[in-house]
Design an enzyme around this catalytic site. Structure first.
Site, PDB file in Angstrom:
ATOM      1  N   ASP A 464      44.502  54.803  44.480  1.00  0.00           N
ATOM      2  CA  ASP A 464      44.898  53.489  43.978  1.00  0.00           C
ATOM      3  C   ASP A 464      43.907  52.417  44.429  1.00  0.00           C
ATOM      4  O   ASP A 464      43.098  52.631  45.350  1.00  0.00           O
ATOM      5  CB  ASP A 464      46.305  53.169  44.502  1.00  0.00           C
ATOM      6  CG  ASP A 464      47.125  52.328  43.528  1.00  0.00           C
ATOM      7  OD1 ASP A 464      46.531  51.615  42.705  1.00  0.00           O
ATOM      8  OD2 ASP A 464      48.366  52.376  43.620  1.00  0.00           O
ATOM      9  N   ASP A 533      51.723  50.360  35.255  1.00  0.00           N
ATOM     10  CA  ASP A 533      52.944  50.468  36.056  1.00  0.00           C
ATOM     11  C   ASP A 533      54.186  50.265  35.202  1.00  0.00           C
ATOM     12  O   ASP A 533      55.305  50.440  35.677  1.00  0.00           O
ATOM     13  CB  ASP A 533      52.938  49.419  37.182  1.00  0.00           C
ATOM     14  CG  ASP A 533      52.130  49.892  38.376  1.00  0.00           C
ATOM     15  OD1 ASP A 533      51.793  51.078  38.434  1.00  0.00           O
ATOM     16  OD2 ASP A 533      51.839  49.057  39.257  1.00  0.00           O
TER      17      ASP A 533
HETATM   18  C1  GLA Z   1      50.441  50.472  42.615  1.00  0.00           C
HETATM   19  C2  GLA Z   1      50.541  51.628  41.647  1.00  0.00           C
HETATM   20  C3  GLA Z   1      51.945  52.161  41.625  1.00  0.00           C
HETATM   21  C4  GLA Z   1      52.347  52.574  43.008  1.00  0.00           C
HETATM   22  C5  GLA Z   1      52.195  51.412  43.970  1.00  0.00           C
HETATM   23  C6  GLA Z   1      52.425  51.854  45.391  1.00  0.00           C
HETATM   24  O1  GLA Z   1      51.149  49.368  42.154  1.00  0.00           O
HETATM   25  O2  GLA Z   1      50.124  51.242  40.374  1.00  0.00           O
HETATM   26  O3  GLA Z   1      52.035  53.252  40.739  1.00  0.00           O
HETATM   27  O4  GLA Z   1      51.566  53.665  43.418  1.00  0.00           O
HETATM   28  O5  GLA Z   1      50.893  50.852  43.892  1.00  0.00           O
HETATM   29  O6  GLA Z   1      52.326  50.818  46.280  1.00  0.00           O
END
Ligand code: GLA
Length: 729
Positions: A464, A533
């Site tokens: 990420d 997300d």
């Molecule tokens: C980001 C990602 C999510 C999740 C969060 C965890 O927002 O896009 O899918 O993994 O971080 O903190």
């Protein structure tokens, strides 16, 4: 072979279905050399290309006040009688102007049907060289271009500062009108397709964030205004880069459209000392004669053949714990989820954020990559072995480029982050960005990532990146610190490459708060990406539609989550949520203990169906069949060998208008196809699509089918999975 010299200044570059003709124009009065595009369009014979190349008269009207032909140059420089957006801008001391001379061309066989042409140029006075590289291949219509600038060794002179180095400028042949397509968005709303007339002026798609960004994605397609999914000429340009970037489309008032694409953004400076050089990432050009659908299929095929690290694999069905547990990761909670996930047929279990440091929320612990001491006093091994015993592979979420101010790492190394002297250190999501331009920091990251994989036998990372750059400096580098904008991205690539080299079995998903880092650069070293997300199936349909314009379904991670959706609050049937997620790499992200036995049984059946057709979805040719996804009736279809898979959607309970018949595409008109799945609701389809019935490809394409989900009146959010098999040739 792709590169054919036509004379000592002119080349035809052929792909299977297109030709690109270029000539190094040398001004007889000044000696200035300017490589220019003479043609880019349908494939020409060498003789025809020679005729095209021979046309020497200026094609555009020149006045005292403009030189419109600069738009046709392969790399218009800031210098001479040019006033457009430069693709190359350099200053020598205080003088900001380039005058190039042609220094020669060389052709290189690169094996595997690829050939590269390098055009070398040098400044008329200063020690400064430019090499334009053009690579074409026998198996794709995508042409790769990039540019290298160099300060030759042992030749001092004025300091050379590069303020713009685009990889390529592409000229779109003259059309009666122009329209552009691109994707834009925001967090939880990525990849929104925009297709609009191209206004006169300069249209800039860019990221100044140090990542690809949610707001724009580095590609554009141009057509004359009437191309459709399956017809019409389309010219596309994409940049394979994951940091800041800029793609400038110029529609000149005198006519003529060009697209210049490169890394960095305005203001970023790069100084070249003697012996140093700078090379941009590939800027890719694609001509397609058969509409946006054919263009997308060509991009997908290019990605499969020449970009993705593991294109031949079938991606597993994964479970991800984020929406179910957020930061509350515990052994018992994950094992409970894992047991249900395994019983549904999930193959890979990924534990998201919350397993490390003291990570109880997003205010802490990025950088402290050891198991959460309270929750996992004996480490993660027990939990991961428990998951493996259920027959699944295991993966972990990581965010290697980040540090929380509240972490042991930051307390020990406050100088490891991107920062500028005398400036604030702005936080976003309570975190700061580590400087991956620094080798020592990359080695630190590689070391703990490597240790995690080795000690825990990990199969998968979700990598990420949850905030853009701010105060992006590297004070120890003094005047050269702007380099961090480019070197950080190269550093991420370096860690990913070295990690993969050490662990060839490891698979990696790229995520940046959803789809903030999706591009053909990161896809060279990651297997999947997380596009958003937002897991609401209706919203996701639009996101997936935009995503599919350039990127193949095999890279698009898509989860089925709970209803109502956590982000939008919208309720939708499980079947619809599944059918939307099945259009990519299916995953599950729901809070499974909350699912009813009926839902779990339905989920297991849908997962089994997905597995039976995922080869076609992930590796087949994709056709966007109809309608605006998520808004009205729509469908997406995939063809591989003898199998045809169609996912059919109708979000509207009352949908009297619009097509009720779905015309398939990409079939053999003469062949017979048998319905092997779908057509299940005998009543709904009125026998038209009965299981086992056989249809000519021509009938399926010309007259179409009448899917149950497309009936005018019914519930909201109906969907079908229809599978046909070619049974005769
Ligand atoms: C980001 C990602 C999510 C999740 C969060 C965890 O927002 O896009 O899918 O993994 O971080 O903190």
């Amino acid at each position: 072979m792709p590169v054919t010299p036509l004379d000592e200044h002119c080349w035809a570059i052929d792909t299977p279905a297109s030709t690109y003709v270029i000539r190094v124009e040398v001004d007889p009065a000044t000696g200035e050399a300017a490589p220019a595009q003479k043609y880019w369009g349908p494939r020409l014979s060498t003789e025809a290309a020679r005729q095209v190349a021979a046309a020497r008269e200026p094609r555009r009207h020149v006045t005292s006040f403009s030189t419109p032909s600069e738009a046709e140059e392969l790399l218009p420089v800031d210098g001479g009688t040019r006033w457009g957006t430069p693709s190359l801008q350099v200053s020598f001391g205080h003088a900001r102007s380039v005058e190039l001379r042609f220094a020669g061309a060389s052709e290189h066989d690169e094996g595997g049907g690829a050939q590269r042409l390098d055009l070398a140029l040098a400044d008329a006075h200063h020690p400064f060289e430019v090499v334009l590289s053009i690579r074409a291949r026998e198996d794709t219509d995508v042409i790769e271009r990039w540019t290298t600038v160099r300060h030759p060794p042992d030749q001092a002179g004025e300091p050379i500062t590069v303020t713009r180095l685009d990889s390529a400028n592409w000229f779109v042949p003259d059309q009666a009108g122009y329209r552009y397509s691109g994707v834009f968005g925001a967090w939880a709303e990525e990849f929104q397709l925009q297709r609009e007339p191209l206004p006169v002026g300069e249209l800039v798609f860019t990221s100044r964030q140090g990542i690809t960004s949610h707001q724009a994605n580095p590609w554009i397609m141009i057509d004359a205004g009437a191309a459709g999914e399956e017809h019409g000429e389309v010219w596309g340009v994409a940049l394979a880069w994951s940091g800041s970037w800029r793609l400038t489309t110029t529609h000149r008032p005198e006519g003529g459209v060009s697209v210049s694409a490169g890394f960095g953004h305005e203001g970023v400076r790069w100084t070249l000392e003697p012996g140093q050089e700078l090379t941009g990432p590939p800027a890719l050009g694609l001509y397609s004669a058969a509409g946006f659908g054919a263009a997308s299929r060509a991009w997908h095929e290019y990605a499969r053949r020449h970009v993705l690290p593991t294109p031949g694999e079938e991606r597993p069905v994964l479970y991800n714990s984020w929406e179910a547990t957020a930061f509350a990761v515990t052994e018992s909670g994950q094992l409970e989820l894992a047991k249900t996930a395994a019983s549904l047929g999930v193959e890979l279990f990924v534990i998201d954020d919350g397993w490390f440091g003291a990570r109880d929320d997003d205010t802490t612990s990025l950088g402290d990559w050891w198991p959460h001491r309270e929750r996992f006093p004996a480490g993660l091994r027990g939990m991961l072995d428990g998951i493996r015993e259920l027959g699944m592979r295991v993966g972990l979420w990581v965010e290697p480029e980040m540090v929380s101010p509240d972490s042991d790492l930051y307390r020990a190394h406050p100088d490891w982050i991107l920062h500028l002297e005398h400036r604030r250190r702005d936080q976003k999501r309570n975190q700061l960005v580590l400087n991956f331009a620094r080798r020592d920091i990359r080695d630190w990251a590689l070391d703990w990532l490597d240790r995690l994989v080795t000690e825990l036998d990990l199969d998968y990372f979700k990598w990420d990146m949850n905030r853009p750059f701010t105060q992006a400096g590297w004070p120890e580098q003094g005047a050269a610190q702007d380099r961090v904008w480019i070197e950080h991205t190269r550093g991420v690539y370096d860690v990913l490459d070295r990690l993969r080299e050490r662990h060839p079995g490891l698979r990696i998903e790229s995520c940046s708060g959803g789809g903030g880092r999706v591009d053909l650069g990161i896809l060279r070293r990651t297997d999947e990406v997380w596009p958003s997300d937002n897991t609401d199936a209706k919203d996701r349909q639009q996101i997936q539609h935009g995503f599919s314009q350039l990127y193949p379904a095999s890279t698009m991670s898509a989860w089925v989550t709970d209803s109502p959706n956590v982000t939008t609050g919208r309720a939708m049937p499980l079947r619809y949520r599944f059918h939307v997620a099945m259009a990519g790499v299916l995953g599950i992200g729901g809070d499974l203990p909350e699912w009813s036995p009926q839902e779990l049984a339905e989920a297991a059946e849908l997962i089994a169906q997905y597995k039976s057709v995922r080869r076609v979805i992930q590796h087949g040719a994709q056709f966007r069949l109809a309608g605006t996804p998520g808004q009205e009736r729509s469908a997406v279809q995939y063809v591989l060998d003898d199998l045809v898979v169609a996912l059919v959607y109708n979000p509207l309970g009352n949908a009297k208008r619009g097509p009720r018949r779905l015309r398939l595409a990409g079939l053999d008109p003469e062949a017979l196809y048998e319905v092997v799945l779908g057509g299940d609701a005998g009543e709904g389809v009125r026998g038209r699509l009965a299981h086992g019935s056989r249809w000519y490809g021509s009938a399926l394409m010309a007259a179409g089918i009448r899917p149950a989900a497309w009936e005018p009146i019914g519930a909201d959010y109906r969907s079908d999975l229809v599978v046909l098999k070619r049974v005769s040739h």
